[in-house]
Design an enzyme around this catalytic site. Structure first.
Site, PDB file in Angstrom:
ATOM      1  N   TRP A 155       0.817  -1.225   0.000  1.00 46.24           N
ATOM      2  CA  TRP A 155       0.000   0.000   0.000  1.00 46.24           C
ATOM      3  C   TRP A 155       0.850   1.275   0.000  1.00 46.24           C
ATOM      4  CZ3 TRP A 155       1.822   2.597   4.076  1.00 46.24           C
ATOM      5  CH2 TRP A 155       2.385   1.839   5.095  1.00 46.24           C
ATOM      6  N   ASN A 156       2.144   1.184   0.288  1.00 42.22           N
ATOM      7  CA  ASN A 156       2.878   2.444   0.539  1.00 42.22           C
ATOM      8  C   ASN A 156       3.183   3.239  -0.730  1.00 42.22           C
ATOM      9  OD1 ASN A 156       4.874   0.629  -0.185  1.00 42.22           O
ATOM     10  ND2 ASN A 156       6.362   1.368   1.310  1.00 42.22           N
ATOM     11  N   LYS A 179      -2.197  -8.406  -7.805  1.00 47.40           N
ATOM     12  CA  LYS A 179      -3.052  -8.224  -6.629  1.00 47.40           C
ATOM     13  C   LYS A 179      -2.535  -7.028  -5.842  1.00 47.40           C
ATOM     14  CE  LYS A 179      -2.932  -9.199  -2.340  1.00 47.40           C
ATOM     15  NZ  LYS A 179      -3.611  -7.997  -1.832  1.00 47.40           N
ATOM     16  N   PRO A 180      -3.242  -5.894  -5.902  1.00 46.74           N
ATOM     17  CA  PRO A 180      -2.783  -4.736  -5.123  1.00 46.74           C
ATOM     18  C   PRO A 180      -3.142  -4.913  -3.646  1.00 46.74           C
ATOM     19  CG  PRO A 180      -4.806  -4.187  -6.312  1.00 46.74           C
ATOM     20  CD  PRO A 180      -4.476  -5.625  -6.658  1.00 46.74           C
ATOM     21  N   ALA A 181      -2.603  -4.058  -2.794  1.00 51.11           N
ATOM     22  CA  ALA A 181      -2.907  -4.136  -1.359  1.00 51.11           C
ATOM     23  C   ALA A 181      -4.385  -3.824  -1.128  1.00 51.11           C
ATOM     24  CB  ALA A 181      -2.035  -3.153  -0.600  1.00 51.11           C
ATOM     25  N   GLY A 233       6.860  -6.212  -0.553  1.00 50.88           N
ATOM     26  CA  GLY A 233       6.170  -6.191   0.733  1.00 50.88           C
ATOM     27  C   GLY A 233       7.135  -6.597   1.835  1.00 50.88           C
ATOM     28  N   SER A 234       6.576  -7.117   2.908  1.00 52.11           N
ATOM     29  CA  SER A 234       7.417  -7.414   4.069  1.00 52.11           C
ATOM     30  C   SER A 234       8.237  -8.691   3.843  1.00 52.11           C
ATOM     31  CB  SER A 234       6.536  -7.589   5.304  1.00 52.11           C
ATOM     32  OG  SER A 234       5.657  -8.668   5.093  1.00 52.11           O
ATOM     33  N   GLU A 255      11.078  -7.799  -3.478  1.00 52.06           N
ATOM     34  CA  GLU A 255      11.505  -6.484  -2.977  1.00 52.06           C
ATOM     35  C   GLU A 255      10.949  -6.383  -1.570  1.00 52.06           C
ATOM     36  OE1 GLU A 255      13.364  -4.185  -4.308  1.00 52.06           O
ATOM     37  OE2 GLU A 255      13.493  -4.824  -6.388  1.00 52.06           O
ATOM     38  N   LEU A 256      11.808  -6.578  -0.577  1.00 50.47           N
ATOM     39  CA  LEU A 256      11.302  -6.771   0.791  1.00 50.47           C
ATOM     40  C   LEU A 256      11.681  -5.614   1.712  1.00 50.47           C
ATOM     41  CD1 LEU A 256      12.086 -10.591   0.913  1.00 50.47           C
ATOM     42  CD2 LEU A 256      10.000  -9.443   0.148  1.00 50.47           C
ATOM     43  N   CYS A 289      10.347   1.609   2.220  1.00 51.45           N
ATOM     44  CA  CYS A 289      11.313   0.550   2.512  1.00 51.45           C
ATOM     45  C   CYS A 289      12.740   1.100   2.546  1.00 51.45           C
ATOM     46  CB  CYS A 289      11.204  -0.534   1.454  1.00 51.45           C
ATOM     47  SG  CYS A 289      11.265   0.156  -0.202  1.00 51.45           S
ATOM     48  N   GLU A 386      11.898  -2.458  11.219  1.00 54.69           N
ATOM     49  CA  GLU A 386      11.519  -1.322  10.375  1.00 54.69           C
ATOM     50  C   GLU A 386      10.517  -0.483  11.162  1.00 54.69           C
ATOM     51  OE1 GLU A 386       9.860  -3.240   6.820  1.00 54.69           O
ATOM     52  OE2 GLU A 386      10.899  -1.727   5.665  1.00 54.69           O
TER      53      GLU A 386
HETATM   54  P1  NAP Z   1       2.894  -6.942   3.583  1.00 54.66           P
HETATM   55  O1  NAP Z   1       2.032  -7.113   4.782  1.00 54.66           O
HETATM   56  O2  NAP Z   1       3.915  -7.954   3.302  1.00 54.66           O
HETATM   57  O3  NAP Z   1       1.854  -6.840   2.350  1.00 54.66           O
HETATM   58  C1  NAP Z   1       2.297  -6.671   1.048  1.00 54.66           C
HETATM   59  C2  NAP Z   1       1.310  -7.339   0.110  1.00 54.66           C
HETATM   60  O4  NAP Z   1       1.250  -8.726   0.414  1.00 54.66           O
HETATM   61  C3  NAP Z   1      -0.112  -6.825   0.216  1.00 54.66           C
HETATM   62  O5  NAP Z   1      -0.719  -6.827  -1.052  1.00 54.66           O
HETATM   63  C4  NAP Z   1      -0.766  -7.860   1.114  1.00 54.66           C
HETATM   64  O6  NAP Z   1      -2.148  -7.971   0.914  1.00 54.66           O
HETATM   65  C5  NAP Z   1      -0.078  -9.111   0.645  1.00 54.66           C
HETATM   66  N1  NAP Z   1      -0.095 -10.211   1.587  1.00 54.66           N
HETATM   67  C6  NAP Z   1      -0.025 -10.178   2.941  1.00 54.66           C
HETATM   68  N2  NAP Z   1      -0.047 -11.427   3.445  1.00 54.66           N
HETATM   69  C7  NAP Z   1      -0.146 -12.282   2.392  1.00 54.66           C
HETATM   70  C8  NAP Z   1      -0.220 -13.691   2.256  1.00 54.66           C
HETATM   71  N3  NAP Z   1      -0.204 -14.503   3.313  1.00 54.66           N
HETATM   72  N4  NAP Z   1      -0.315 -14.220   1.022  1.00 54.66           N
HETATM   73  C9  NAP Z   1      -0.344 -13.422  -0.063  1.00 54.66           C
HETATM   74  N5  NAP Z   1      -0.274 -12.067   0.003  1.00 54.66           N
HETATM   75  C10 NAP Z   1      -0.163 -11.503   1.210  1.00 54.66           C
HETATM   76  O7  NAP Z   1       3.631  -5.562   3.579  1.00 54.66           O
HETATM   77  P2  NAP Z   1       3.012  -4.108   3.812  1.00 54.66           P
HETATM   78  O8  NAP Z   1       2.922  -3.864   5.253  1.00 54.66           O
HETATM   79  O9  NAP Z   1       1.801  -3.900   2.987  1.00 54.66           O
HETATM   80  O10 NAP Z   1       4.148  -3.213   3.138  1.00 54.66           O
HETATM   81  C11 NAP Z   1       5.213  -2.745   3.825  1.00 54.66           C
HETATM   82  C12 NAP Z   1       6.426  -3.619   3.596  1.00 54.66           C
HETATM   83  O11 NAP Z   1       6.785  -3.584   2.211  1.00 54.66           O
HETATM   84  C13 NAP Z   1       7.629  -3.103   4.333  1.00 54.66           C
HETATM   85  O12 NAP Z   1       8.337  -4.172   4.879  1.00 54.66           O
HETATM   86  C14 NAP Z   1       8.441  -2.420   3.235  1.00 54.66           C
HETATM   87  O13 NAP Z   1       9.795  -2.298   3.522  1.00 54.66           O
HETATM   88  C15 NAP Z   1       8.164  -3.304   2.083  1.00 54.66           C
HETATM   89  N6  NAP Z   1       8.427  -2.605   0.826  1.00 54.66           N
HETATM   90  C16 NAP Z   1       9.551  -2.957   0.107  1.00 54.66           C
HETATM   91  C17 NAP Z   1       9.859  -2.280  -1.059  1.00 54.66           C
HETATM   92  C18 NAP Z   1      11.067  -2.635  -1.850  1.00 54.66           C
HETATM   93  O14 NAP Z   1      11.163  -2.210  -3.003  1.00 54.66           O
HETATM   94  N7  NAP Z   1      12.011  -3.398  -1.327  1.00 54.66           N
HETATM   95  C19 NAP Z   1       9.029  -1.261  -1.503  1.00 54.66           C
HETATM   96  C20 NAP Z   1       7.901  -0.926  -0.755  1.00 54.66           C
HETATM   97  C21 NAP Z   1       7.617  -1.621   0.412  1.00 54.66           C
HETATM   98  P3  NAP Z   1      -3.202  -7.147   1.818  1.00 54.66           P
HETATM   99  O15 NAP Z   1      -2.788  -5.732   1.795  1.00 54.66           O
HETATM  100  O16 NAP Z   1      -4.464  -7.349   1.075  1.00 54.66           O
HETATM  101  O17 NAP Z   1      -3.131  -7.748   3.164  1.00 54.66           O
END
Ligand code: NAP
Length: 485
Positions: A155-156, A179-181, A233-234, A255-256, A289, A386
């Site tokens: 979502w960020n 699949k977007p957030a 994502g995370s 990309e975590l 991130c 983080e």
């Molecule tokens: P997240 O909880 O990992 O969620 C990211 C995406 O994964 C969302 O679309 C989420 O869906 C989905 N998701 C969550 N649990 C899942 C599962 N069990 N199976 C399949 N999909 C699943 O991360 P966030 O809190 O949204 O984003 C922040 C994180 O992203 C931070 O750690 C940040 O550092 C990282 N990030 C990294 C980069 C990079 O380029 N390295 C860039 C931006 C962000 P829902 O939203 O529908 O739950």
């Protein structure tokens, strides 16, 4: 409600096989600044996700056969439409994500820049001819699109994180299912509408909106039809999805999370360092991130730097992202606020000092005061996780080696920053940092022309730049024998 010039960009159905797909099940998307419901969005499940994957698989043969120039022309048109609708896309994003309009306008341009870039790169996917090792043979290397791609995004950055995957995939000849957030699907749907207007054939871009991330994620990671999976994502979710991808041995890009050090050496230009730290730390309310997560300052310039940073932080304006002059919107959810509070409580209990801010903002909701904490040490939880909030943590160090050791003492390796002027020190530190991206006398490092990605548990692969398209290509080697030459 959003005062869009083109109200038809606000979509609430999913986008599958070139059509808007409704569902009787819906989930609300809320404005984090006001709590207002912006839309009730189609809530897709596993069977509709399978339909989207099948549509992408059906679209693959024809899309792959198009010339790179034909694919590039559609992408170029899409880029132009994104820029022509920049203001509407920015307004949709500020409404669902909370960041100020100045930042969302910037993100739309940043996201669009990947579409422009990969429209150009599509035409430069060169193969190779290898000097033969035997007479009568020619050895040829072709680069081919990997096949159907699936992507899950956070979502960020509701626009740019999608554009960074979709643009190289489509440029390479791969249809994609995204699949977007759950918090920010509206930006993705508006992008899909513009992609369709640009001429993307049905099935080439599919957006699956859902409140069931694990259910949809299982289909995307385990389907035999999907040959490549890309996730932002995370780290925790990334590890789980990578395991799921193992069942079908897909290509995987991740990309975590990060835990970026930001080091200020004693020969740094302290004003430039404070400006860079503001950009790196407080952009998107600290929810990136690559945000400076640990600001390490050399002992003899610590107090001067802390004063300069606090002075700048005091000038930040918190409020609704639609209001003039606001630089800091709300955090995305109450969970995010509670995490920041937990980290601050632990840090202060172990000796850290709040220099400014430190608590929920008087505006209520998920607004949080921009905060500076000093005397932070590596053993505190805030140094290891983080923060993902508007909190600058200041650590003291004495020797260069100590700073490098602290900086590298993490399982993450995405972005690092440092400010110094001695050229020997600059190269020594740059080479010692175990990070995929290093900003040297720079607080903003993201651009479509450079490779973005992490080492260690921050990920696999790179996005953007000439390297970014490689993740969507397979290498095929042709041994052509029996030649009478
Ligand atoms: P997240 O909880 O990992 O969620 C990211 C995406 O994964 C969302 O679309 C989420 O869906 C989905 N998701 C969550 N649990 C899942 C599962 N069990 N199976 C399949 N999909 C699943 O991360 P966030 O809190 O949204 O984003 C922040 C994180 O992203 C931070 O750690 C940040 O550092 C990282 N990030 C990294 C980069 C990079 O380029 N390295 C860039 C931006 C962000 P829902 O939203 O529908 O739950």
């Amino acid at each position: 409600m959003l005062k869009l010039k083109d109200e038809t960009l606000l979509k609430s159905d999913a986008f599958v096989n070139g059509e808007w797909l409704a569902s009787s099940k819906r989930f609300p998307v809320k404005n984090p600044a006001t709590g207002e419901v912006l839309a009730q969005v189609a809530d897709l499940g596993a069977s509709e996700t399978e339909r989207a994957v099948a549509a992408a698989a059906d679209a693959f043969p024809a899309w792959k056969k198009k010339t790179a120039k034909e694919r590039a022309a559609i992408l170029r048109k899409w880029f132009e439409l994104m820029m022509a609708n920049q203001e509407d896309l920015a307004r949709i994003m500020t409404a669902e994500q909370g960041k100020p309009l100045a930042e969302t306008r910037g993100e739309v341009a940043y996201g669009a820049s990947f579409i422009e870039w990969f429209a150009e790169e599509a035409k430069r996917v060169y193969g190779d001819v290898i000097p033969t090792n035997q007479a009568g043979r020619r050895l040829i290397v072709l680069k081919e699109p990997v096949g159907v791609v699936a992507a899950i995004t956070p979502w960020n950055f509701p626009n740019a994180m999608i554009a960074r995957k979709v643009a190289p995939a489509i440029a390479a000849g791969c249809p994609i299912v995204v699949k977007p957030a759950e918090e920010t699907p509206l930006s993705a749907l508006a992008m899909a509408e513009l992609g369709a207007r640009a001429g993307l054939p049905k099935g080439v871009l599919n957006i699956v909106t859902t409140s069931d991330a694990p259910g949809v994620g299982k289909v995307l990671t385990e389907s035999q039809l999907v040959r490549k999976f890309s996730f932002t994502g995370s780290t925790e979710v990334g590890k789980l999805l990578m395991q799921q991808c193992a069942t079908t041995v897909k290509k995987v890009s991740l990309e975590l999370g990060g835990n970026a050090p930001f080091i200020v050496f004693d020969d740094a230009d302290l004003d430039a360092a404070a400006d860079g730290a503001m950009l790196s730390k407080f952009r998107n309310m600290g929810q990136t991130c690559v945000c400076a997560n640990r600001i390490l300052v050399q002992d003899d310039v610590f107090d001067a730097f802390a004063a300069k940073l606090s002075e700048r932080v005091a000038k930040l304006k918190v409020g609704n992202g639609f209001d003039d002059g606001v630089t800091q919107g709300p955090l995305i959810t109450m969970d995010a606020v509670e995490k920041v509070e937990r980290l601050l409580k632990d840090a202060t209990a172990h000796g850290a000092k709040i220099a400014t801010g430190g608590k929920r903002h008087a505006l209520g909701g998920t607004f949080f005061e921009p905060t500076v904490v000093t005397e932070v040490t590596p053993s505190m939880t805030i140094a290891q996780e983080e923060i993902f909030g508007p909190v600058a943590t200041l650590f003291r160090f004495k020797a260069d080696d100590e700073a490098i050791r602290i900086a590298n003492d993490t399982r993450f390796g995405l972005a690092a920053y440092f400010y110094a002027r001695d050229v020997g020190r600059v190269m020594r530190v740059a080479e010692a940092l175990e990070y995929g991206i290093v900003g040297i006398n720079e607080g903003i490092i993201s651009t479509e022309v450079a490779p973005f990605g992490g080492m260690k548990e921050s990920g696999i692969g790179r996005e953007g730049s000439k390297y970014g398209i490689e993740d969507y290509l397979e290498i095929k080697y042709l041994a052509l024998g029996g030649l009478q030459i």
